[in-house]
Write a protein that holds these residues in place. Structure first.
Motif, short mmCIF file in Angstrom:
data_model
loop_
_atom_site.label_atom_id
_atom_site.label_comp_id
_atom_site.label_asym_id
_atom_site.label_seq_id
_atom_site.Cartn_x
_atom_site.Cartn_y
_atom_site.Cartn_z
N THR A 200 -58.00 -23.87 4.12
CA THR A 200 -58.24 -22.52 4.63
C THR A 200 -59.66 -22.04 4.36
OG1 THR A 200 -57.32 -21.55 2.60
CG2 THR A 200 -55.81 -21.89 4.46
N THR B 185 -61.18 -23.56 7.61
CA THR B 185 -60.70 -23.03 8.90
C THR B 185 -61.01 -21.55 9.07
OG1 THR B 185 -58.49 -22.65 7.93
CG2 THR B 185 -58.87 -24.75 9.08
N LYS B 186 -61.16 -20.81 7.96
CA LYS B 186 -61.47 -19.38 8.08
C LYS B 186 -62.86 -19.15 8.69
CE LYS B 186 -63.68 -18.58 3.58
NZ LYS B 186 -63.63 -17.81 2.32
N GLY C 29 -55.72 -19.31 -0.96
CA GLY C 29 -56.09 -19.60 0.42
C GLY C 29 -56.50 -18.35 1.17
N SER C 30 -57.21 -18.56 2.27
CA SER C 30 -57.63 -17.48 3.16
C SER C 30 -56.80 -17.56 4.42
CB SER C 30 -59.12 -17.62 3.50
OG SER C 30 -59.52 -16.64 4.41
N ARG C 31 -56.05 -16.48 4.70
CA ARG C 31 -55.06 -16.53 5.78
C ARG C 31 -55.55 -15.73 7.00
NH1 ARG C 31 -52.54 -17.11 0.80
NH2 ARG C 31 -53.22 -15.05 0.16
N LYS D 65 -47.96 -15.54 7.36
CA LYS D 65 -48.65 -15.71 6.08
C LYS D 65 -47.70 -16.27 5.03
CE LYS D 65 -52.24 -12.14 6.63
NZ LYS D 65 -53.45 -12.84 6.18
N HIS E 298 -53.36 -25.55 8.51
CA HIS E 298 -53.06 -24.36 7.70
C HIS E 298 -53.65 -23.08 8.29
CE1 HIS E 298 -52.10 -26.91 3.87
NE2 HIS E 298 -51.71 -27.50 4.99
N GLU E 299 -53.41 -22.89 9.59
CA GLU E 299 -53.92 -21.71 10.28
C GLU E 299 -52.76 -20.79 10.70
OE1 GLU E 299 -57.79 -22.93 12.76
OE2 GLU E 299 -56.09 -24.26 13.12
N THR F 223 -54.12 -26.36 0.52
CA THR F 223 -54.26 -25.18 1.37
C THR F 223 -55.48 -24.35 0.98
OG1 THR F 223 -52.99 -23.44 2.46
CG2 THR F 223 -52.82 -23.52 0.05
N GLN G 132 -47.73 -19.94 5.23
CA GLN G 132 -48.90 -20.54 4.58
C GLN G 132 -48.71 -20.60 3.08
OE1 GLN G 132 -51.26 -18.85 2.44
NE2 GLN G 132 -52.50 -20.71 2.18
#
Length: 332
Positions: free
Chosen positions: A34, A37-38, A164-166, A212, A191-192, A30, A215
């Motif tokens: 992330t 995806t971020k 991770g970046s959520r 969140k 993982h979005e 993750t 995640q």
């Protein structure tokens, strides 16, 4: 079938899943996913869904054109099998991790009416006391506040904060969420974190905190709800505090039926809170129909297939977790 069978077997060894998968493989995965995806404001998960739909249509067209039904059906089954295997490897095995009540060593809740009544009154009174007009959120500010509150909450818990970046995202085609009555969704393949575009301001903080939590590897809905409550209550912003209690009070209110004065307890909710419930119901009713009913039944079956025996009723089981948490906080 190999990976789903492995998931069922691993369900008997939650400590192993917690240590090796959740805080080992999944944490690394993750963090990597992330970080990529971020970078995109749109949902990669949504685009992949459309590509999958096009692939299915292409197989169907090929089957009709060449009359190779079995060959294309086999291809489709392989695609679904690979997707299912990746679901469990990328996130789904978190259903087999150690339950959060065991991680936090929550005490059992006394099965008596006095304890139940005290918690129902706490919920009703807190909701009334914290009501306030909700602001029109700036998503970046809200996201930063939720992340800050997660760090604050995790400092008090014997649990490691998942990396991770959520970054929250909205769908390019909101109708997918509207007509299935989906408030938010964590995409397990990429993982979005996704939010419904028509959520009311009073719903946004709780739903964002809930997604969140998914995640972070908390797959069960009751546990994601539990963490979302703690996070929103940890904020110095009373709007987030009210959002947490508003998400809870309907669940606690249903327990008021156990008391002879249950109706009068419910009437104690202030008119502004009742107006908020009316607004949320109107949002849901606008898209209610066969699609939303089928979606609810499908998700219920999905949860039951993933070791959540109560299905969608698991959302309401946050009530017991909160009662046990409050008892622990009081030192009982």
């Amino acid at each position: 079938l190999g990976v789903p069978m492995l998931a069922a077997v691993l369900g008997r060894f939650p400590d192993f899943v917690e240590r090796v998968y959740t805080h080992g493989f999944y944490a690394l995965l993750t963090r990597g996913f992330t970080s990529v995806t971020k970078l995109f404001s749109f949902s990669i998960s949504e685009l992949m869904l459309y590509l999958f739909a096009l692939a299915v249509l292409a197989l169907a067209f090929d089957a009709i054109h060449r009359r190779e039904w079995m060959k294309n059906f086999t291809r489709l089954m392989r695609m679904l099998a690979l997707g299912g295997a990746w679901f469990y490897l990328s996130w789904g095995l978190n259903y087999s991790r150690l339950p959060i009540d065991e991680q936090l060593h929550l005490p059992p809740t006394p099965a008596d009416s006095l304890t139940l009544r005290a918690n129902v009154l706490w919920s009703l009174q807190s909701t009334n006391a914290l009501w306030r007009p909700m602001p029109e959120w700036k998503m970046q500010r809200l996201d930063q506040e939720i992340e800050s509150c997660y760090r604050r909450v995790y400092e008090r818990l014997p649990v490691k904060l998942m990396p991770g970046s959520r970054r929250p995202k909205f769908l390019l085609v909101p109708a997918l969420f509207n007509y299935t009555q989906t408030s938010g969704m964590f995409g397990p393949f990429w993982h979005e974190v996704h939010l419904g575009s028509e959520l009311l301001p009073l719903e946004l903080p709780f739903v964002l905190a809930h997604e969140k939590a998914h995640q972070m590897g908390f797959a069960r809905e009751s546990e994601a709800n539990f963490l979302a409550v703690l996070v929103c209550l940890a904020s110095a912003d009373s709007a987030l505090n009210y959002a947490a209690h508003f998400a809870l009070v309907g669940k606690f209110a249903r327990l008021a039926a156990h008391f002879h004065d249950g109706d009068s307890l419910l009437k104690s909710l202030r008119p502004e809170v009742k107006a908020d419930f009316k607004a949320v119901r109107a949002r849901y009713q606008k898209y209610a129909g066969p699609i939303s009913e089928m979606s609810a039944a499908t998700y219920d079956a999905y949860l039951k297939a993933n070791q959540v025996k109560t299905g969608v009723a698991n959302y309401d089981e946050v009530v017991e977790l909160l009662m046990r948490w409050r008892r622990r906080e009081r030192g009982e």
